[in-house]
Design a protein around this motif. Structure first.
Motif, PDB file in Angstrom:
ATOM      1  N   ASP A 147    -113.478 -66.868 -95.362  1.00  0.00           N
ATOM      2  CA  ASP A 147    -113.325 -66.220 -93.585  1.00  0.00           C
ATOM      3  C   ASP A 147    -112.886 -66.715 -92.345  1.00  0.00           C
ATOM      4  O   ASP A 147    -112.933 -66.785 -91.802  1.00  0.00           O
ATOM      5  N   ASN A 148    -113.551 -67.846 -92.259  1.00  0.00           N
ATOM      6  CA  ASN A 148    -113.399 -69.481 -91.519  1.00  0.00           C
ATOM      7  C   ASN A 148    -111.827 -70.047 -91.681  1.00  0.00           C
ATOM      8  O   ASN A 148    -111.535 -70.819 -90.614  1.00  0.00           O
ATOM      9  N   THR A 149    -111.245 -69.706 -92.821  1.00  0.00           N
ATOM     10  CA  THR A 149    -110.186 -70.570 -93.083  1.00  0.00           C
ATOM     11  C   THR A 149    -108.333 -69.810 -92.746  1.00  0.00           C
ATOM     12  O   THR A 149    -107.578 -70.437 -93.104  1.00  0.00           O
ATOM     13  N   GLU A 150    -108.705 -68.301 -93.258  1.00  0.00           N
ATOM     14  CA  GLU A 150    -107.664 -67.397 -93.223  1.00  0.00           C
ATOM     15  C   GLU A 150    -107.517 -66.562 -92.422  1.00  0.00           C
ATOM     16  O   GLU A 150    -108.482 -66.354 -91.721  1.00  0.00           O
ATOM     17  N   LYS A 151    -106.427 -66.458 -91.596  1.00  0.00           N
ATOM     18  CA  LYS A 151    -106.273 -65.875 -90.163  1.00  0.00           C
ATOM     19  C   LYS A 151    -106.255 -64.537 -90.399  1.00  0.00           C
ATOM     20  O   LYS A 151    -106.367 -64.018 -89.669  1.00  0.00           O
ATOM     21  N   TYR A 152    -105.717 -63.508 -91.975  1.00  0.00           N
ATOM     22  CA  TYR A 152    -105.438 -62.574 -92.205  1.00  0.00           C
ATOM     23  C   TYR A 152    -105.692 -62.105 -92.383  1.00  0.00           C
ATOM     24  O   TYR A 152    -106.723 -62.515 -93.732  1.00  0.00           O
ATOM     25  N   GLU A 153    -106.388 -60.496 -92.901  1.00  0.00           N
ATOM     26  CA  GLU A 153    -107.350 -60.109 -93.228  1.00  0.00           C
ATOM     27  C   GLU A 153    -106.584 -59.863 -94.180  1.00  0.00           C
ATOM     28  O   GLU A 153    -107.772 -59.952 -95.348  1.00  0.00           O
ATOM     29  N   ILE A 154    -106.253 -59.486 -94.438  1.00  0.00           N
ATOM     30  CA  ILE A 154    -105.584 -59.186 -96.146  1.00  0.00           C
ATOM     31  C   ILE A 154    -105.647 -60.168 -96.974  1.00  0.00           C
ATOM     32  O   ILE A 154    -106.211 -59.918 -98.219  1.00  0.00           O
ATOM     33  N   ASN A 155    -104.954 -62.003 -95.979  1.00  0.00           N
ATOM     34  CA  ASN A 155    -104.787 -62.881 -96.915  1.00  0.00           C
ATOM     35  C   ASN A 155    -106.714 -63.074 -97.378  1.00  0.00           C
ATOM     36  O   ASN A 155    -107.063 -63.836 -98.682  1.00  0.00           O
ATOM     37  N   ARG A 156    -107.887 -62.963 -97.074  1.00  0.00           N
ATOM     38  CA  ARG A 156    -109.076 -63.332 -96.985  1.00  0.00           C
ATOM     39  C   ARG A 156    -109.619 -62.209 -97.761  1.00  0.00           C
ATOM     40  O   ARG A 156    -109.947 -62.996 -99.118  1.00  0.00           O
ATOM     41  N   THR A 157    -109.187 -60.848 -98.058  1.00  0.00           N
ATOM     42  CA  THR A 157    -109.110 -60.335 -99.641  1.00  0.00           C
ATOM     43  C   THR A 157    -108.814 -60.846-100.246  1.00  0.00           C
ATOM     44  O   THR A 157    -109.409 -60.428-101.465  1.00  0.00           O
ATOM     45  N   ARG A 158    -107.301 -61.017-100.571  1.00  0.00           N
ATOM     46  CA  ARG A 158    -107.024 -61.631-101.155  1.00  0.00           C
ATOM     47  C   ARG A 158    -107.980 -62.081-102.427  1.00  0.00           C
ATOM     48  O   ARG A 158    -107.982 -62.496-103.405  1.00  0.00           O
ATOM     49  N   LEU A 159    -107.840 -63.268-101.216  1.00  0.00           N
ATOM     50  CA  LEU A 159    -109.325 -64.340-102.447  1.00  0.00           C
ATOM     51  C   LEU A 159    -110.247 -64.472-102.765  1.00  0.00           C
ATOM     52  O   LEU A 159    -110.514 -64.566-103.643  1.00  0.00           O
ATOM     53  N   LYS A 160    -110.866 -63.221-102.079  1.00  0.00           N
ATOM     54  CA  LYS A 160    -112.082 -63.078-102.545  1.00  0.00           C
ATOM     55  C   LYS A 160    -112.283 -62.400-103.456  1.00  0.00           C
ATOM     56  O   LYS A 160    -113.075 -62.539-104.279  1.00  0.00           O
ATOM     57  N   LEU A 161    -111.161 -61.662-103.915  1.00  0.00           N
ATOM     58  CA  LEU A 161    -111.248 -60.257-104.842  1.00  0.00           C
ATOM     59  C   LEU A 161    -110.793 -60.765-106.066  1.00  0.00           C
ATOM     60  O   LEU A 161    -111.527 -61.554-107.070  1.00  0.00           O
ATOM     61  N   ILE A 162    -109.378 -62.182-106.001  1.00  0.00           N
ATOM     62  CA  ILE A 162    -109.713 -63.737-106.855  1.00  0.00           C
ATOM     63  C   ILE A 162    -111.282 -64.154-107.281  1.00  0.00           C
ATOM     64  O   ILE A 162    -111.388 -64.028-108.665  1.00  0.00           O
ATOM     65  N   VAL A 163    -111.911 -64.192-106.562  1.00  0.00           N
ATOM     66  CA  VAL A 163    -113.148 -65.238-106.765  1.00  0.00           C
ATOM     67  C   VAL A 163    -114.353 -64.251-107.402  1.00  0.00           C
ATOM     68  O   VAL A 163    -115.287 -65.155-108.066  1.00  0.00           O
ATOM     69  N   LEU A 164    -114.391 -63.418-106.815  1.00  0.00           N
ATOM     70  CA  LEU A 164    -114.817 -62.123-107.011  1.00  0.00           C
ATOM     71  C   LEU A 164    -115.256 -62.036-109.124  1.00  0.00           C
ATOM     72  O   LEU A 164    -115.433 -61.774-110.023  1.00  0.00           O
ATOM     73  N   ILE A 165    -113.897 -61.890-108.688  1.00  0.00           N
ATOM     74  CA  ILE A 165    -112.738 -60.997-110.699  1.00  0.00           C
ATOM     75  C   ILE A 165    -112.941 -62.553-111.250  1.00  0.00           C
ATOM     76  O   ILE A 165    -113.623 -61.952-112.829  1.00  0.00           O
ATOM     77  N   GLY A 166    -112.789 -63.564-110.987  1.00  0.00           N
ATOM     78  CA  GLY A 166    -113.502 -65.539-111.477  1.00  0.00           C
ATOM     79  C   GLY A 166    -114.468 -65.100-112.418  1.00  0.00           C
ATOM     80  O   GLY A 166    -114.790 -65.523-112.995  1.00  0.00           O
ATOM     81  N   PHE A 167    -115.143 -64.783-110.990  1.00  0.00           N
ATOM     82  CA  PHE A 167    -116.502 -65.329-111.362  1.00  0.00           C
ATOM     83  C   PHE A 167    -117.552 -64.095-111.748  1.00  0.00           C
ATOM     84  O   PHE A 167    -118.370 -64.412-113.450  1.00  0.00           O
ATOM     85  N   THR A 168    -117.124 -62.884-112.400  1.00  0.00           N
ATOM     86  CA  THR A 168    -117.383 -61.633-112.825  1.00  0.00           C
ATOM     87  C   THR A 168    -117.038 -61.693-114.534  1.00  0.00           C
ATOM     88  O   THR A 168    -117.632 -60.928-115.796  1.00  0.00           O
ATOM     89  N   THR A 169    -115.480 -62.094-114.001  1.00  0.00           N
ATOM     90  CA  THR A 169    -115.044 -61.496-115.319  1.00  0.00           C
ATOM     91  C   THR A 169    -114.546 -62.746-116.457  1.00  0.00           C
ATOM     92  O   THR A 169    -115.024 -63.447-117.914  1.00  0.00           O
ATOM     93  N   GLY A 170    -114.874 -63.894-116.055  1.00  0.00           N
ATOM     94  CA  GLY A 170    -114.693 -65.334-116.468  1.00  0.00           C
ATOM     95  C   GLY A 170    -113.037 -65.758-116.861  1.00  0.00           C
ATOM     96  O   GLY A 170    -112.690 -66.834-117.600  1.00  0.00           O
ATOM     97  N   LEU A 171    -111.551 -64.939-115.707  1.00  0.00           N
ATOM     98  CA  LEU A 171    -110.949 -64.084-116.702  1.00  0.00           C
ATOM     99  C   LEU A 171    -110.281 -65.929-115.576  1.00  0.00           C
ATOM    100  O   LEU A 171    -110.437 -65.834-114.505  1.00  0.00           O
TER     101      LEU A 171
END
Length: 333
Positions: A147-171
């Motif tokens: 939230d503090n480093t990414e300027k645009y909301e769409i970029n923030r959301t994409r990165l959060k989605l990758i983190v969430l998928i990575g942590f919950t699925t181990g992909l």
């Protein structure tokens, strides 16, 4: 004639290298592995010729040791993703080069009875079994940093989605980038993982909710170009490029790695680096800490052998020791 045949030495030629590749291709080695064999042994062949060795029988332990020392002294090339992080080539890189030579010697020994023993090659010492993983408080800290480093909301959301998928699925990152929208929204997907293995992946409700929000942002006017995009279809990629020139196309690994690198410079996680592989370790460790059967974890991670999954037991054993110490403190009287 027989004696003359025995003393004919075998030249290291392109045709011999291709025969070496075909030898392992028949054993169903992966295409990427075969390409690495060809690339790395060609480099060794060029090195050998500079040292006036162009015959298989003249390959010696001294030549192999000189080859290893040559690469141990080389700096990390600017094209490497590790440039600036370390001064020398990694242990894994050196090991891959030596393993290719070993495989070539196995081939010549099996097919042509050239008895240079492959076991004479000294490999680098085994790397530590220690691996980084994130606790839940650290994951919350990562989300705050996004939230503090990414300027645009769409970029923030994409990165959060990758983190969430990575942590919950181990992909792995490549597996995440290959996901389609319908697979995640459906809740389950059968994907082809490393080694052409099929595995079943399940996506949690928070992942689906965050994806729906990301899809909504993708259909709004983009902040940098001020125009709307077409409606997202189920066949579209989950993780897409945000660049104006190719918005909606598959996102490449280098883009996400660059975002992770920027994020790591703002994180203070005691030397831990955010990457999809660290999130993968975190997924496995979190499951073990919650007493999930290791066989189930093996299926989630897509490991062919249980021994690969067992490397995660070291963190679990540390936790068990902490629990045991707490019990011993409690029973003191």
């Amino acid at each position: 004639m027989v004696l003359l045949f025995l003393y004919i030495k075998m030249k290291i030629t392109k045709s011999l290298i291709q025969e070496f590749i075909s030898f392992y291709e028949a054993d169903l080695y992966k295409t990427l592995t075969l390409k690495r064999f060809e690339r790395e042994f060609t480099k060794f062949s060029d090195f050998a010729k500079k040292h006036k060795v162009d015959e298989v029988e003249n390959i010696t332990t001294r030549l192999i040791e000189d080859y290893k020392s040559h690469y141990l002294c080389l700096p990390v090339p600017k094209t490497s993703r590790y440039y600036g992080k370390t001064d020398r080539l990694s242990q894994k890189t050196i090991e891959e080069k030596l393993q290719t030579i070993k495989n070539f010697l196995v081939f010549t020994r099996y097919k042509y009875w050239i008895w240079l023993d492959p076991t004479i090659i000294r490999m680098p010492p085994a790397k530590s079994k220690r691996m980084d993983y994130f606790t839940l408080p650290e994951l919350y800290k990562i989300v705050q940093a996004i939230d503090n480093t990414e300027k645009y909301e769409i970029n923030r959301t994409r990165l959060k989605l990758i983190v969430l998928i990575g942590f919950t699925t181990g992909l792995r990152l490549a597996e995440i980038l290959s996901l389609k929208v319908y697979q995640v929204l459906r809740g389950t997907a059968t994907i082809t993982s490393k080694g052409d293995k099929q595995k079943e992946v399940r996506f949690s409700l928070p992942v689906q909710q965050l994806l729906n929000y990301y899809l909504k942002l993708r259909n709004e006017a983009l902040p940098r170009i001020g125009r709307k995009t077409k409606n997202t279809a189920n066949e579209d990629w989950v993780i897409i490029s945000h660049h104006p020139s190719n918005f909606g196309q598959p996102c490449v690994k280098s883009t996400i790695c660059r975002q992770f690198k920027n994020l790591n410079s703002h994180l203070d996680l005691w030397g831990k680096n955010l990457s999809c592989h660290t999130l993968r370790h975190s997924c496995a460790t979190h499951l073990l800490d919650n007493w999930v059967n290791i066989r189930y974890i093996q299926e989630i991670l897509g490991h062919a052998h249980l021994s690969t999954t067992q490397i995660y037991l070291h963190t679990h054993n540390i936790k068990l020791q902490e629990i045991h110490n707490e019990i011993m403190e409690w029973v003191k009287f």
